[in-house]
Design an enzyme around this catalytic site. Structure first.
Site, PDB file in Angstrom:
ATOM      1  N   ARG A  92       1.011  -0.447   0.332  1.00 11.45           N
ATOM      2  CA  ARG A  92      -0.164   0.118  -0.154  1.00 11.45           C
ATOM      3  C   ARG A  92       0.565   1.240  -0.111  1.00 11.45           C
ATOM      4  NH1 ARG A  92      -2.828  -3.564   1.013  1.00 11.45           N
ATOM      5  NH2 ARG A  92      -1.759  -4.426   2.531  1.00 11.45           N
ATOM      6  N   THR A  93       1.934   1.398   0.754  1.00 12.89           N
ATOM      7  CA  THR A  93       2.671   2.664   1.401  1.00 12.89           C
ATOM      8  C   THR A  93       3.378   2.696   0.043  1.00 12.89           C
ATOM      9  OG1 THR A  93       2.735   1.964   3.088  1.00 12.89           O
ATOM     10  CG2 THR A  93       4.227   4.100   2.320  1.00 12.89           C
ATOM     11  N   ARG A 136      11.411   3.780   3.496  1.00 16.09           N
ATOM     12  CA  ARG A 136      10.477   2.688   4.433  1.00 16.09           C
ATOM     13  C   ARG A 136      12.392   1.930   4.736  1.00 16.09           C
ATOM     14  NH1 ARG A 136       5.691  -1.092   4.509  1.00 16.09           N
ATOM     15  NH2 ARG A 136       5.334   1.540   5.274  1.00 16.09           N
TER      16      ARG A 136
HETATM   17  C1  NCD Z   1       2.075  -1.170   8.192  1.00 15.51           C
HETATM   18  C2  NCD Z   1       3.024  -0.592   7.927  1.00 15.51           C
HETATM   19  O1  NCD Z   1       4.255  -0.986   7.473  1.00 15.51           O
HETATM   20  O2  NCD Z   1       3.648  -0.373   9.444  1.00 15.51           O
HETATM   21  N1  NCD Z   1       1.522  -1.070   7.426  1.00 15.51           N
HETATM   22  C3  NCD Z   1       1.262   0.092   6.423  1.00 15.51           C
HETATM   23  O3  NCD Z   1       1.907   0.560   5.870  1.00 15.51           O
HETATM   24  N2  NCD Z   1      -0.125  -0.005   5.581  1.00 15.51           N
HETATM   25  C4  NCD Z   1       0.693  -1.589   9.290  1.00 15.51           C
HETATM   26  C5  NCD Z   1       1.617  -3.134   9.135  1.00 15.51           C
HETATM   27  O4  NCD Z   1       2.516  -3.419   8.637  1.00 15.51           O
HETATM   28  O5  NCD Z   1       1.186  -4.035   9.848  1.00 15.51           O
END
Ligand code: NCD
Length: 309
Positions: A58-59, A108
């Protein structure tokens, strides 16, 4: 040019109230443009670099979709194992290099503080898309945007947050935004995965009403929103601990029926088993709408910090 022009987005505490309302109103405007299928050229000639050293669906894709929807372009490392990090290059050197190729960087990384370190090495704005167990500020922004849309307001809500509150970076970011709107919060976690004490005390110092318990059924009876999180398997040193705690809380329709009427259910996703699939057809199940809200929020952030809006 906005007040956010040239700024990094590293944590939610760093975002002022005025900046927050500017981000939310800009996102609402972009959402309307998306719905109307308008062609936007706000970011024409600009390049976004996405550097993901941890898994993401998603991100990363919503940042990339956001940039494309604004008329900009994206470069990314397909797999960190194939980048020079695998040759032993430092994060600072990699980021400094990429800053020479792009106008904005989204990163990330498994290490807490990695986004801040990247921002120091970069002369273009850096957005934290998750730094280990630290923060995930853009998720919190889309969460707040979602709550506003689903509830029609942000003030005076009671929110239960359940799951891995120790390792879950989304909740670490979200609580600071909820606090600004006077939310009452219930933290529900299995033993050992409670919200870090320094976050709880920071909230209490701001006079936020916080309760901590392991009793989800009681918490949801008086909650307007239930925010569910995944037990963060990748953060466990001992797999046996994960196995013991993994299915501690499962939100199913039996629980939803005992909750406050109209409760909104959110989850940053991905889910493992903490929300039963049967809940997906409940009208207050907002998690897929929440994921879609990532695009307008990230469009707003990209345009504002590059000074294009
Ligand atoms: C989250 C993350 O990566 O922290 N996911 C996201 O970005 N939607 C939550 C997760 O991985 O549980």
């Amino acid at each position: 040019m906005s007040a956010l022009s040239g700024k990094d987005i590293l944590s939610t505490e760093q975002i002022s109230d005025d900046e927050l309302s500017l981000i939310l109103s800009t996102a609402a405007r972009y959402e309307k443009a998306l719905t109307a299928k308008m062609r936007l050229d706000v970011m024409t000639g600009q390049i976004l670099a996405t550097l993901f050293f941890e898994p993401s669906t998603r991100t990363r894709l919503s940042f990339e979709a956001a940039m494309e929807r604004l008329g900009g372009q994206v470069i990314s490392v397909a797999d960190p194992k194939t980048s020079s990090a695998a040759k032993g290059e430092s994060l600072a050197d990699s980021v400094r290099t990429v800053a020479g190729y792009a106008d904005v960087i989204v990163i990330r990384h498994p290490q807490q503080g990695a986004a801040a370190e990247s921002a120091r090495a970069s002369d273009v704005p850096v957005i934290n898309a998750g730094d280990g167990t630290g923060q995930h500020p853009t998720q919190a922004l889309l969460d707040i945007y979602t709550i506003q849309k689903e509830k029609g307001r942000l003030k005076g809500l009671t929110v239960s947050l359940v799951g891995d509150l120790k390792n879950g970076r989304t909740v670490h970011s979200l609580v600071h935004l909820l606090a600004r709107f006077g939310a009452r919060m219930h933290f529900v976690a299995p033993p050992g995965l409670e919200m870090p004490p320094q976050i709880v005390s920071a909230l209490r110092e701001q006079r936020v009403t916080v309760t901590e318990s392991s009793d989800l059924a009681t918490a949801v009876r008086e909650s307007d929103v239930l925010y569910v999180t995944r037990i963060q398997r990748e953060r466990f040193e001992d797999p046996a601990d994960y196995e013991r705690l993994k299915s501690s809380y499962v939100v199913d329709m039996a629980l939803v029926q005992r909750a406050k009427s109209g409760i909104t259910i959110m989850h940053p996703l991905p889910r493992v088993d903490e929300i039963a699939v049967g809940v997906d057809s409940y009208e207050g199940a907002a998690y897929f709408r929440q994921a879609a809200n990532g695009v307008p929020i990230r469009m707003a952030l990209l345009a504002l910090i590059t000074g294009r809006k």
